[in-house]
Design a protein around this motif. Structure first.
Motif, PDB file in Angstrom:
ATOM      1  N   ASN A 277      94.503   6.083  10.650  1.00 44.85           N
ATOM      2  CA  ASN A 277      94.819   5.027   9.675  1.00 44.85           C
ATOM      3  C   ASN A 277      93.580   4.341   9.106  1.00 44.85           C
ATOM      4  OD1 ASN A 277      97.724   4.577   9.136  1.00 44.85           O
ATOM      5  ND2 ASN A 277      97.821   4.589  11.363  1.00 44.85           N
TER       6      ASN A 277
ATOM      7  N   VAL B 171     101.641  11.688  12.645  1.00 44.35           N
ATOM      8  CA  VAL B 171     102.533  11.340  11.535  1.00 44.35           C
ATOM      9  C   VAL B 171     101.856  10.324  10.601  1.00 44.35           C
ATOM     10  CG1 VAL B 171     104.746  10.226  10.950  1.00 44.35           C
ATOM     11  CG2 VAL B 171     104.618  11.803  12.873  1.00 44.35           C
ATOM     12  N   CYS B 172     100.967   9.487  11.150  1.00 44.25           N
ATOM     13  CA  CYS B 172     100.283   8.476  10.333  1.00 44.25           C
ATOM     14  C   CYS B 172      99.561   9.112   9.142  1.00 44.25           C
ATOM     15  CB  CYS B 172      99.276   7.697  11.175  1.00 44.25           C
ATOM     16  SG  CYS B 172     100.021   6.816  12.550  1.00 44.25           S
ATOM     17  N   CYS B 175     102.053   9.566   6.583  1.00 51.31           N
ATOM     18  CA  CYS B 175     102.536   8.239   6.196  1.00 51.31           C
ATOM     19  C   CYS B 175     101.600   7.624   5.147  1.00 51.31           C
ATOM     20  CB  CYS B 175     102.604   7.378   7.457  1.00 51.31           C
ATOM     21  SG  CYS B 175     103.482   5.840   7.282  1.00 51.31           S
ATOM     22  N   LYS B 176     100.311   7.681   5.436  1.00 50.45           N
ATOM     23  CA  LYS B 176      99.334   7.105   4.505  1.00 50.45           C
ATOM     24  C   LYS B 176      99.197   7.961   3.254  1.00 50.45           C
ATOM     25  CE  LYS B 176      97.840   3.233   6.311  1.00 50.45           C
ATOM     26  NZ  LYS B 176      99.080   3.007   7.096  1.00 50.45           N
ATOM     27  N   CYS B 182     103.004   0.742   6.498  1.00 52.30           N
ATOM     28  CA  CYS B 182     103.064   0.870   7.953  1.00 52.30           C
ATOM     29  C   CYS B 182     104.032  -0.171   8.520  1.00 52.30           C
ATOM     30  CB  CYS B 182     101.682   0.684   8.565  1.00 52.30           C
ATOM     31  SG  CYS B 182     101.737   0.728  10.368  1.00 52.30           S
ATOM     32  N   VAL B 183     105.094   0.301   9.140  1.00 50.69           N
ATOM     33  CA  VAL B 183     106.132  -0.606   9.634  1.00 50.69           C
ATOM     34  C   VAL B 183     105.649  -1.398  10.851  1.00 50.69           C
ATOM     35  CG1 VAL B 183     108.000   0.842   8.750  1.00 50.69           C
ATOM     36  CG2 VAL B 183     107.226   1.166  11.097  1.00 50.69           C
ATOM     37  N   THR B 184     104.736  -0.824  11.590  1.00 54.57           N
ATOM     38  CA  THR B 184     104.202  -1.515  12.760  1.00 54.57           C
ATOM     39  C   THR B 184     103.371  -2.716  12.337  1.00 54.57           C
ATOM     40  OG1 THR B 184     104.215   0.336  14.282  1.00 54.57           O
ATOM     41  CG2 THR B 184     102.484  -1.258  14.602  1.00 54.57           C
ATOM     42  N   CYS B 191     106.673   1.993  16.440  1.00 55.26           N
ATOM     43  CA  CYS B 191     106.626   3.286  15.753  1.00 55.26           C
ATOM     44  C   CYS B 191     105.844   4.266  16.613  1.00 55.26           C
ATOM     45  CB  CYS B 191     105.940   3.109  14.400  1.00 55.26           C
ATOM     46  SG  CYS B 191     105.774   4.649  13.465  1.00 55.26           S
ATOM     47  N   GLY B 193     104.698   7.026  15.475  1.00 51.97           N
ATOM     48  CA  GLY B 193     103.879   7.835  14.561  1.00 51.97           C
ATOM     49  C   GLY B 193     102.484   8.175  15.069  1.00 51.97           C
ATOM     50  N   PRO B 194     101.748   7.206  15.637  1.00 52.99           N
ATOM     51  CA  PRO B 194     100.372   7.517  16.045  1.00 52.99           C
ATOM     52  C   PRO B 194     100.259   8.575  17.140  1.00 52.99           C
ATOM     53  CG  PRO B 194     100.669   5.138  15.843  1.00 52.99           C
ATOM     54  CD  PRO B 194     102.036   5.763  15.714  1.00 52.99           C
ATOM     55  N   PRO B 205     109.218   6.151   8.543  1.00 49.75           N
ATOM     56  CA  PRO B 205     108.437   5.037   7.993  1.00 49.75           C
ATOM     57  C   PRO B 205     108.665   4.834   6.492  1.00 49.75           C
ATOM     58  CG  PRO B 205     107.088   6.299   9.504  1.00 49.75           C
ATOM     59  CD  PRO B 205     108.370   7.063   9.341  1.00 49.75           C
TER      60      PRO B 205
HETATM   61  S1  SF4 Z   1     102.291   3.658  12.908  1.00 50.09           S
HETATM   62 FE1  SF4 Z   1     104.151   4.552  11.968  1.00 50.09          FE
HETATM   63  S2  SF4 Z   1     104.474   3.364  10.087  1.00 50.09           S
HETATM   64 FE2  SF4 Z   1     102.354   2.986  10.799  1.00 50.09          FE
HETATM   65  S3  SF4 Z   1     101.074   4.461   9.721  1.00 50.09           S
HETATM   66 FE3  SF4 Z   1     101.661   5.420  11.660  1.00 50.09          FE
HETATM   67  S4  SF4 Z   1     103.562   6.563  11.183  1.00 50.09           S
HETATM   68 FE4  SF4 Z   1     103.225   5.129   9.520  1.00 50.09          FE
END
Ligand code: SF4
Ligand code: SF4
Ligand code: SF4
Ligand code: SF4
Lengths: 379, 266
Positions: A277, B171-172, B175-176, B182-184, B191, B193-194, B205
């Motif tokens: 991220n 998954v992040c 997602c990005k 980011c729902v978290t 989530c 996702g990480p 997400p």
């Molecule tokens: S934590 Fe979940 S919502 Fe946040 S970026 Fe990762 S997959 Fe997406």
């Protein structure tokens, strides 16, 4: 300051600015609220702007708040940045077709719409400058980036209310836009009312201001008074005092090079999710990978370029395995590239202090804290 | 010498089912636009879900759905391996034991006596296990269910004799890339996702829900750190245990993480 041209717009004057840009063929992209976050979208009306919306930002946390003052630029940067518009997350490079033993390769059309970016913060202007260096000024420029970049009109805005994770002052990149814009705005909300000081930064910007003067029918566009200029100067200087974070950059490059084996890298690795991220929200990260897609018959193929990140295992895959299998080595690569080797590579820091990587890290890892710990010798 | 494409015989494809819900096979059937080209590229030799015509083995490629839950399953998969040049497992059941691997954390005879009127008729193993625990597997495609584009990519890669382009990052990343919020971070929603492998395109997400981990662990899954964050978001030990114990409960990083919360959960 007084010698630079300046005008004051009321909210209808801001609408007029949007109208003038749209009529000149610019698609205006500006801030609006979606899913509890300020993102950018196409803007036709000032009613779409986030009126009275502020944000509360901290490690792994972003929430909107009601400001109660109607300010439309009272928030700071959201997760998206402008990167996705000029350097899309997924871009077709070429497609190929095979007939028998013949292969035709067709380069992809470049989609470069004329975009007016409304509300660009100073940190993001510096990030754009970095992308210009990295993508456009190299030996073989990224042609698609270059044509999109040439088709942008930039309306910057001074930050009035820095976020909890901002540290542009430390990085020398804000909070007042100082270059590379066509127009710059300072939003004023005081006893004199809600208004915007607007100043040009290019000939294109000057022309737009001329047009605004000609088109105004009432008092929505005025010449700036001395009091407006003073009030605007205060917005920036006050914001500079209220940074949520700070980073001591003194000797930073050498500090990081000298601490490649510091135990703090193990500590951060125990928390880091290797989720990517931080790199994907960072406005200066530019790493990509290519993906080849072919159909079942093997006659049609496409090559796509997609955002990648040094936090993935495959990022450093060479024949036989990954060079950075451990999270420790990946986090160290990220922090050291941003703050140290970027200087050797491109002549500036790779970090503009926007704070996105702190806010949008789901594990609340804070680059200023990690580097601070290394400086203070903490484990 | 020029290769005469049409004269070259098409590779023979077989699709096998073990303990599963059929969702992954249905994913293949749902590839509507691609089914005709697929039938052109491979000979669908054994696929009872789709056709009654059955061509005898050996097969060039076998897709295996489902987990091993009975003694006869365990024998059958060995037979299938013998008649398959390549064996590809598809879905959470085949790659990690599936939702039915929840039995691995409990006493099966107890379950059996509660669920069935005549438990003595039910012959089942103590554990639900992935195919890879029984035979060697050439490629594992994750997902509950698998993603149709990924399935076609795996088949195309097989036909073209190249490595499938199936990322094992989080998954992040998806997602990005798609610009989802980011729902978290923005909503405080837990989530997975990480720690979860990409493949779904960050579907949940994108609809403001946390990831449930359908695609199993990503290649570098720091589940312990994520569990610490889930606690910050308000999940207690038993909730954390449960979120790691769903479709991929048997996948190693998820299994160990859930076990860690078992010790402390009330
Ligand atoms: S934590 Fe979940 S919502 Fe946040 S970026 Fe990762 S997959 Fe997406
Ligand atoms: S490293 Fe972090 S603070 Fe610096 S520019 Fe990138 S996202 Fe912003
Ligand atoms: S920090 Fe990582 S993703 Fe960002 S530019 Fe450097 S190597 Fe690329
Ligand atoms: S530092 Fe944070 S955002 Fe970056 S990879 Fe690690 S956990 Fe993800």
């Amino acid at each position: 300051m007084d010698d630079i041209r300046g005008m004051v717009l009321l909210l209808p004057g801001l609408q007029l600015l949007i109208d003038v840009l749209r009529e000149s063929g610019w698609t205006v992209r500006g801030p609006t609220v979606r899913d509890g976050v300020v993102v950018h979208a196409e803007i036709e009306s000032v009613d779409q702007l986030p009126a009275g919306v502020g944000d509360l930002q901290d490690g792994a946390s972003y929430r909107l708040r009601e400001r109660g003052d109607g300010a439309v630029f009272g928030y700071v940067v959201g997760p998206q940045g402008w990167k996705s518009l000029l350097f899309p997350s997924r871009e077709l490079l070429w497609s190929g077709h095979r007939t028998g033993t013949e292969v035709d390769v067709e380069p992809a059309d470049v989609d470069a719409p004329r975009l007016a970016l409304l509300g660009v913060r100073s940190c993001d202007l510096h990030a754009l400058e970095i992308h210009d260096t990295v993508l456009a000024k190299r030996a073989v420029p990224d042609a698609a980036y270059l044509s999109r970049r040439e088709n942008t009109f930039i309306i910057a805005v001074t930050c009035s209310d820095p976020g909890g994770t901002c540290f542009c002052v430390s990085m020398g990149t804000g909070p007042v836009p100082d270059k590379d814009f066509d127009l710059t705005l300072t939003e004023l909300v005081d006893q004199e009312g809600h208004r915007f000081l607007v100043q040009p930064g290019s000939d294109r910007g000057e022309h737009v201001l001329d047009e605004l003067m000609t088109r105004a029918v009432g008092d929505e566009v005025l010449n700036a008074a001395r009091t407006d200029r003073c009030a605007a100067a205060l917005v920036g200087s006050k914001a500079a005092q209220r940074m949520g974070r700070s980073l001591d950059t003194d000797g930073l490059r050498d500090l990081l090079y000298a601490n490649a084996e510091h135990p703090r890298w193990d500590d951060v690795a125990s928390r880091c999710l290797a989720c990517t991220n931080c790199t994907l929200v960072c406005p200066t990260c530019f790493c990509t990978s290519v993906e080849d897609v072919s159909d079942l018959s093997g006659t049609q193929t496409e090559r796509w370029r997609v955002w990648d990140s040094c936090f993935t295992n495959d990022f450093s895959y060479l024949h036989g395995g990954s060079v950075r299998p451990s999270v420790r080595s990946r986090y160290r690569q990220w922090a050291t590239h941003k703050l140290a080797s970027w200087v050797d590579q491109f002549g500036t820091s790779g970090c503009v202090g926007c704070g996105r990587c702190i806010t949008w890290c789901p594990a609340a890892i804070d680059i200023t804290a990690e580097v601070g710990a290394i400086r203070s010798g903490e484990g | 010498m020029a290769v005469n494409e049409s004269a070259r015989s098409r590779p023979k494809l077989a699709v096998w089912k073990f303990a599963s819900c059929d969702g992954c096979q249905l994913t293949l059937l749902n590839c509507e636009d691609e089914l005709i080209p697929l039938a052109g590229a491979v000979e669908i030799a054994y696929f009872p879900e789709a056709t009654r015509a059955m061509v005898e083995g050996p097969y060039d490629v076998s897709l295996v759905e489902g987990s091993v839950t009975t003694a006869s399953d365990a024998e059958r998969i060995c037979e299938i391996r013998k008649v398959s040049r390549r064996l590809i497992t598809i879905g959470a059941c085949a790659t990690s034991g599936g939702i039915q691997a929840l039995r691995n954390f409990a006493d099966v005879s107890q379950y059996r006596s509660i669920v069935y009127a005549h438990p003595e008729y039910v012959k089942t193993l103590e554990r639900s296990t992935p195919i890879s625990e029984h035979v060697s597997v050439d490629f594992e495609l994750h997902g509950c269910p698998v993603n149709s584009s990924q399935l076609l990519e795996v088949l195309a890669a097989f036909v073209q004799d190249r490595h499938p382009r199936i990322p094992s990052y989080s998954v992040c990343v998806e997602c990005k890339r798609r610009g989802a919020i980011c729902v978290t971070v923005a909503h405080g929603t837990p989530c997975l996702g990480p720690v979860t492998q990409a493949g779904c395109g960050a579907l949940c997400p994108a609809y403001s829900r946390g990831c449930y981990g359908c695609f199993g662990p990503q290649d570098t899954a720091n589940t312990q750190s994520l569990a610490d964050r889930l606690r910050v978001l308000g999940m207690d030990e038993s909730q954390t245990l449960r979120i790691f114990r769903t479709f991929n409960a048997g996948a190693e990083p998820f299994r160990t993480e859930s076990a860690r919360h078992e010790e402390v959960a009330p």
